[in-house]
Design a protein around this motif. Structure first.
Motif, mmCIF file in Angstrom:
data_model
loop_
_atom_site.group_PDB
_atom_site.id
_atom_site.type_symbol
_atom_site.label_atom_id
_atom_site.label_comp_id
_atom_site.label_asym_id
_atom_site.label_seq_id
_atom_site.Cartn_x
_atom_site.Cartn_y
_atom_site.Cartn_z
ATOM 1 N N GLN A 67 3.383 6.177 -16.708
ATOM 2 C CA GLN A 67 2.762 6.809 -15.551
ATOM 3 C C GLN A 67 3.704 6.733 -14.361
ATOM 4 N N MET A 68 3.720 7.779 -13.558
ATOM 5 C CA MET A 68 4.557 7.794 -12.364
ATOM 6 C C MET A 68 3.785 7.181 -11.198
ATOM 7 N N LYS A 69 4.452 6.316 -10.475
ATOM 8 C CA LYS A 69 3.840 5.717 -9.300
ATOM 9 C C LYS A 69 3.850 6.726 -8.155
ATOM 10 N N PRO A 70 2.767 6.741 -7.369
ATOM 11 C CA PRO A 70 2.776 7.646 -6.224
ATOM 12 C C PRO A 70 3.815 7.195 -5.199
ATOM 13 N N THR A 71 4.418 8.144 -4.539
ATOM 14 C CA THR A 71 5.398 7.832 -3.510
ATOM 15 C C THR A 71 4.660 7.482 -2.225
ATOM 16 N N ILE A 72 4.889 6.285 -1.754
ATOM 17 C CA ILE A 72 4.252 5.822 -0.531
ATOM 18 C C ILE A 72 5.353 5.553 0.492
ATOM 19 N N GLN A 73 5.198 6.146 1.643
ATOM 20 C CA GLN A 73 6.179 5.963 2.704
ATOM 21 C C GLN A 73 5.566 5.112 3.819
ATOM 22 N N ILE A 74 6.272 4.093 4.201
ATOM 23 C CA ILE A 74 5.831 3.231 5.288
ATOM 24 C C ILE A 74 6.814 3.384 6.440
ATOM 25 N N ASN A 75 6.280 3.686 7.596
ATOM 26 C CA ASN A 75 7.111 3.832 8.777
ATOM 27 C C ASN A 75 7.278 2.458 9.423
ATOM 28 N N ARG A 76 8.307 1.762 9.032
ATOM 29 C CA ARG A 76 8.519 0.389 9.504
ATOM 30 C C ARG A 76 8.761 0.322 11.006
ATOM 31 N N GLU A 77 9.426 1.312 11.553
ATOM 32 C CA GLU A 77 9.679 1.338 12.998
ATOM 33 C C GLU A 77 8.354 1.393 13.764
ATOM 34 N N ARG A 78 7.443 2.210 13.302
ATOM 35 C CA ARG A 78 6.115 2.319 13.919
ATOM 36 C C ARG A 78 5.364 0.996 13.826
ATOM 37 N N LEU A 79 5.422 0.376 12.656
ATOM 38 C CA LEU A 79 4.722 -0.890 12.458
ATOM 39 C C LEU A 79 5.338 -2.017 13.280
ATOM 40 N N GLU A 80 6.652 -2.003 13.455
ATOM 41 C CA GLU A 80 7.312 -3.002 14.304
ATOM 42 C C GLU A 80 6.846 -2.850 15.748
ATOM 43 N N LYS A 81 6.709 -1.617 16.214
ATOM 44 C CA LYS A 81 6.222 -1.370 17.571
ATOM 45 C C LYS A 81 4.799 -1.914 17.729
ATOM 46 N N VAL A 82 3.944 -1.629 16.761
ATOM 47 C CA VAL A 82 2.560 -2.107 16.807
ATOM 48 C C VAL A 82 2.523 -3.634 16.778
ATOM 49 N N ALA A 83 3.331 -4.234 15.925
ATOM 50 C CA ALA A 83 3.372 -5.702 15.828
ATOM 51 C C ALA A 83 3.826 -6.320 17.146
ATOM 52 N N THR A 84 4.787 -5.715 17.803
ATOM 53 C CA THR A 84 5.263 -6.217 19.092
ATOM 54 C C THR A 84 4.157 -6.163 20.133
ATOM 55 N N ILE A 85 3.419 -5.072 20.171
ATOM 56 C CA ILE A 85 2.301 -4.949 21.114
ATOM 57 C C ILE A 85 1.251 -6.020 20.824
ATOM 58 N N LEU A 86 0.899 -6.172 19.548
ATOM 59 C CA LEU A 86 -0.117 -7.165 19.183
ATOM 60 C C LEU A 86 0.328 -8.583 19.540
ATOM 61 N N LYS A 87 1.591 -8.905 19.276
ATOM 62 C CA LYS A 87 2.107 -10.232 19.615
ATOM 63 C C LYS A 87 2.098 -10.446 21.131
ATOM 64 N N THR A 88 2.399 -9.394 21.869
ATOM 65 C CA THR A 88 2.445 -9.496 23.327
ATOM 66 C C THR A 88 1.075 -9.783 23.915
ATOM 67 N N VAL A 89 0.049 -9.121 23.428
ATOM 68 C CA VAL A 89 -1.287 -9.284 24.022
ATOM 69 C C VAL A 89 -2.084 -10.420 23.385
ATOM 70 N N ALA A 90 -1.559 -11.036 22.341
ATOM 71 C CA ALA A 90 -2.304 -12.048 21.590
ATOM 72 C C ALA A 90 -2.363 -13.398 22.303
ATOM 73 N N HIS A 91 -2.879 -13.384 23.507
ATOM 74 C CA HIS A 91 -3.097 -14.618 24.258
ATOM 75 C C HIS A 91 -4.299 -14.374 25.164
ATOM 76 N N PRO A 92 -5.226 -15.342 25.247
ATOM 77 C CA PRO A 92 -6.433 -15.122 26.054
ATOM 78 C C PRO A 92 -6.155 -14.757 27.513
ATOM 79 N N THR A 93 -5.143 -15.361 28.124
ATOM 80 C CA THR A 93 -4.840 -15.043 29.525
ATOM 81 C C THR A 93 -4.322 -13.616 29.651
#
Length: 104
Positions: A3-29
């Motif tokens: 069976q052929m596996k479906p081609t899945i594309q992950i936009n790592r640059e987009r996810l890195e941007k999202v991760a940076t935002i989440l890390k930045t705001v991840a503090h109660p203050t």
């Protein structure tokens, strides 16, 4: 026949941007600052300190981080520095997570 596996594309640059935002705001203050500035057009550091009941040095540290990551905008007027949200869409992130049905 294999069976052929479906081609899945992950936009790592987009996810890195999202991760940076989440890390930045991840503090109660920092979340409190964003939430507060979501209700006010702009605020001074002193006013935020009073409302959030925290030391100016601690708040200033968090404001610098949020400013460096492009979440806050600042304007200096005389001796006061006023902060505002650069893009109010960040409030949608908080609302989305707040409404997330996760068991924590």
């Amino acid at each position: 026949m294999a069976q052929m596996k479906p081609t899945i594309q992950i936009n790592r640059e987009r996810l890195e941007k999202v991760a940076t935002i989440l890390k930045t705001v991840a503090h109660p203050t920092r979340l409190a600052v964003i939430d507060l500035l979501g209700t006010q057009e702009r605020m001074s550091v002193n006013d935020m300190c009073e409302i959030l009941d925290c030391e100016q040095s601690l708040l200033s540290h968090h404001l610098i981080v949020l400013k460096q990551r492009g979440i806050l905008h600042h304007v200096k007027e005389g001796q006061n520095v006023y902060y505002s949200l650069k893009n109010k869409d960040i409030l949608k992130l908080i609302a989305c997570i707040e409404n997330c049905d996760c068991s924590l």
